[in-house]
Design a protein around this motif. Structure first.
Motif, PDB file in Angstrom:
ATOM      1  N   SER A 118      -3.458  26.507   9.741  1.00  0.00           N
ATOM      2  CA  SER A 118      -2.688  27.671   8.595  1.00  0.00           C
ATOM      3  C   SER A 118      -0.994  27.468   8.187  1.00  0.00           C
ATOM      4  O   SER A 118      -0.975  27.385   7.781  1.00  0.00           O
ATOM      5  CB  SER A 118      -3.117  29.234   8.754  1.00  0.00           C
ATOM      6  N   TYR A 119      -0.729  27.490   9.729  1.00  0.00           N
ATOM      7  CA  TYR A 119       0.639  27.057   9.838  1.00  0.00           C
ATOM      8  C   TYR A 119       1.259  26.028   9.482  1.00  0.00           C
ATOM      9  O   TYR A 119       2.070  25.655   8.957  1.00  0.00           O
ATOM     10  CB  TYR A 119       1.157  27.082  11.293  1.00  0.00           C
ATOM     11  N   TYR A 158      -0.460  25.849  20.122  1.00  0.00           N
ATOM     12  CA  TYR A 158      -0.797  27.726  19.975  1.00  0.00           C
ATOM     13  C   TYR A 158      -0.017  28.085  20.838  1.00  0.00           C
ATOM     14  O   TYR A 158       1.279  28.970  21.157  1.00  0.00           O
ATOM     15  CB  TYR A 158      -2.378  27.848  19.522  1.00  0.00           C
ATOM     16  N   ILE A 162       3.627  28.503  18.932  1.00  0.00           N
ATOM     17  CA  ILE A 162       3.205  29.926  17.951  1.00  0.00           C
ATOM     18  C   ILE A 162       2.458  31.019  18.193  1.00  0.00           C
ATOM     19  O   ILE A 162       3.732  32.168  18.013  1.00  0.00           O
ATOM     20  CB  ILE A 162       1.779  29.603  16.937  1.00  0.00           C
TER      21      ILE A 162
END
Length: 197
Positions: A118-119, A158, A162
């Motif tokens: 998504s990012y 991640y 993130i």
């Protein structure tokens, strides 16, 4: 003459060295494919059916498909669609399998993949005009997405990027989400009130 013979021997050694290096890469690729098929039995079953129908070994069949796909992603028509298809459909199916399995560790792996995906999609949307000019972008993107799936790259991204960002901004994000929910509730109340009149 001995100098030219020495140069010829060095050339032959370089060719033999290149061939052995190439053979080592092919063997490494074969082992990776075999490990992949062991890891994903549903894919192994599907490839087994295709292998039986074509009389080509599973590994050779997959190597052929990978080569064809790589060339298509590099220069073929519809390469962005093919890349998005590969980066979405395969992980979506594996996510389905993870949700249906009793083991929750694979659920975490796939949730992590979808967060990073998504990012990446958001970053790609806003930088599309720049990315358009990168040669072989679809091939690079597809390789990146497959790296995230097969080599736990999503977990690495991640954990390093993130998660620290979200942990730092979590309170602010929660506040914005609450405000959006309040506005949505007000709109819903207004629409419901309008229907009653």
């Amino acid at each position: 003459k001995s100098g030219s013979g020495s140069s010829s021997d060095e050339g032959k050694e370089a060719v033999v060295s290149t061939q052995s290096t190439g053979a080592a890469h092919v063997e490494k690729c074969r082992k990776s494919i075999e490990e992949f098929l062991i890891k994903y039995p549903a894919v192994d079953e599907l490839v087994g059916k295709a292998s039986n129908a074509t009389k080509v070994s599973k590994v050779n069949l997959i190597m052929g498909v990978i080569s064809f796909t790589a060339v298509w992603l590099a220069i073929g028509y519809g390469a962005p669609f093919l890349c998005d298809f590969i980066g979405f459909i395969f992980p979506a199916y594996l996510s389905f399998k993870a949700v249906e399995s009793p083991d929750t560790r694979d659920d975490t792996q796939w949730l992590t993949y979808w967060i990073v995906y998504s990012y990446f999609g958001i970053l790609e949307f806003f930088s599309d005009y720049l990315l358009f000019w990168i040669p072989f972008y679809s091939l690079i993107k597809c390789s990146f997405l497959l790296w995230m799936v097969n080599y736990n790259g999503a977990s690495l991204i991640y954990t390093r990027f993130i998660r620290p960002f979200l942990a730092e901004k979590e309170a602010q994000i929660d506040e914005i989400v609450d405000q959006v929910e309040d506005v949505a509730d007000q709109i819903d109340d207004y629409v419901q009130h309008d229907k009653d009149d």
